[in-house]
Scaffold this active site. Structure first.
Site, PDB file in Angstrom:
ATOM      1  N   GLY A  57     -21.274  49.493  96.953  1.00  0.00           N
ATOM      2  CA  GLY A  57     -20.375  50.643  96.827  1.00  0.00           C
ATOM      3  C   GLY A  57     -18.908  50.314  96.981  1.00  0.00           C
ATOM      4  O   GLY A  57     -18.065  51.205  96.947  1.00  0.00           O
ATOM      5  N   GLY A 103     -24.518  43.730  91.147  1.00  0.00           N
ATOM      6  CA  GLY A 103     -23.990  42.917  92.236  1.00  0.00           C
ATOM      7  C   GLY A 103     -24.169  43.624  93.568  1.00  0.00           C
ATOM      8  O   GLY A 103     -24.871  44.629  93.677  1.00  0.00           O
ATOM      9  N   GLU A 128     -25.545  53.793  90.907  1.00  0.00           N
ATOM     10  CA  GLU A 128     -26.254  52.512  91.076  1.00  0.00           C
ATOM     11  C   GLU A 128     -27.599  52.737  91.772  1.00  0.00           C
ATOM     12  O   GLU A 128     -28.614  52.155  91.381  1.00  0.00           O
ATOM     13  CB  GLU A 128     -25.387  51.550  91.898  1.00  0.00           C
ATOM     14  CG  GLU A 128     -24.154  51.088  91.138  1.00  0.00           C
ATOM     15  CD  GLU A 128     -23.186  50.266  91.964  1.00  0.00           C
ATOM     16  OE1 GLU A 128     -22.358  49.567  91.356  1.00  0.00           O
ATOM     17  OE2 GLU A 128     -23.229  50.320  93.203  1.00  0.00           O
TER      18      GLU A 128
HETATM   19  C1  5RP Z   1     -19.899  48.723  93.058  1.00  0.00           C
HETATM   20  C2  5RP Z   1     -20.765  47.749  93.763  1.00  0.00           C
HETATM   21  C3  5RP Z   1     -20.633  46.321  93.394  1.00  0.00           C
HETATM   22  O1  5RP Z   1     -21.879  45.819  93.088  1.00  0.00           O
HETATM   23  C4  5RP Z   1     -20.060  45.571  94.555  1.00  0.00           C
HETATM   24  O2  5RP Z   1     -18.852  46.177  94.963  1.00  0.00           O
HETATM   25  C5  5RP Z   1     -19.817  44.099  94.220  1.00  0.00           C
HETATM   26  O3  5RP Z   1     -18.753  43.987  93.338  1.00  0.00           O
HETATM   27  P1  5RP Z   1     -18.165  42.591  92.883  1.00  0.00           P
HETATM   28  O4  5RP Z   1     -19.176  41.961  91.986  1.00  0.00           O
HETATM   29  O5  5RP Z   1     -16.872  42.953  92.182  1.00  0.00           O
HETATM   30  O6  5RP Z   1     -17.892  41.764  94.119  1.00  0.00           O
HETATM   31  O7  5RP Z   1     -21.577  48.079  94.591  1.00  0.00           O
HETATM   32  O8  5RP Z   1     -20.076  50.018  93.538  1.00  0.00           O
END
Ligand code: 5RP
Length: 218
Positions: A95, A82, A103
């Site tokens: 992040g 995501g 990631e």
């Molecule tokens: C985690 C990330 C996630 O991809 C980002 O925070 C999106 O998260 P969500 O799908 O819960 O909105 O970078 O480090």
């Protein structure tokens, strides 16, 4: 359609990129949690997954999906993750969940990066969401002072430690008009492990869930 339904819809759409025998890189966050749920239904088709966080590692194992180490898999065919913000140029800001370093490592090591978001994350320019920096703990204040010099307002994510034992600074008010240059600049500050701009290695495919379906950008 509510945001949770959109997240589930777009996560499911990423299944179309899976081919038999693949080892899949799996990101972190609530959208990816839906992907992990869906992955359980096709787990017999894949060899396993590489997790971008301890949390994803645990969830994959709970679903009976073999978790492999990036050190032993070599490069991956597919990474699904995501983002907190995405542009139609496939630049990402990531992040929010604190997993940005692993990631970014997996994104770099993957031949195809499919990013899954709902339409609330699609922006013309990155930077509305505070930009996360993973920093070595003893460098936290020094890095924060450097960030102020370039116009950002850093905020320490207190009582939080990354999977790598580091701290996070969430940086507000940065003008991200040139994501790739800012990504490079931030990486030069001693003590910064990773910043949450994904422009040098952007997504290859951006899937965006909207009221009317899933839009795809390449
Ligand atoms: C985690 C990330 C996630 O991809 C980002 O925070 C999106 O998260 P969500 O799908 O819960 O909105 O970078 O480090």
């Amino acid at each position: 359609m509510d945001q949770e339904t959109k997240k589930h819809t777009v996560a499911k759409a990423a299944l179309n990129f899976i081919e038999d025998g693949m080892i899949i890189g799996v990101g972190t966050g609530t959208t990816v949690d839906f992907f992990i749920e869906e992955l359980e239904n096709v787990k017999s088709r894949i060899e396993g997954a590489v997790a971008s966080s301890e949390s994803t590692n645990k969830k994959l194992k709970q679903k009976g999906i073999p978790v492999l180490e990036l050190n032993s898999t070599g490069d991956l065919e597919l990474y699904v993750d995501g983002a907190d913000e995405a542009t139609k140029h496939l630049h990402l800001l990531k992040g929010g969940g604190g997993a940005l370093t692993r990631e970014k490592i997996i994104a770099q090591a993957s031949r195809r990066f499919v990013c899954v978001v709902d339409d609330t994350k699609l922006v013309d320019r990155l930077g509305r969401f505070p930009l996360p920096l993973e920093v070595i703990p003893m460098a936290r204040s020094a890095v924060a002072r450097e960030i102020v010099k370039i116009g950002g307002t850093p905020e320490w994510r207190s009582n939080y430690q990354t999977d790598n034992g580091n701290a996070i600074l969430d940086v507000h008010h940065l003008q991200i008009s040139d994501p790739s240059s800012l990504e490079t600049l931030l990486n030069q500050i001693p003590g910064v492990v990773t910043n949450g701009i994904f422009a040098k290695r952007p997504a290859d495919v951006l899937l965006v869930a909207t009221e009317s379906g899933v839009d795809s950008y390449t």
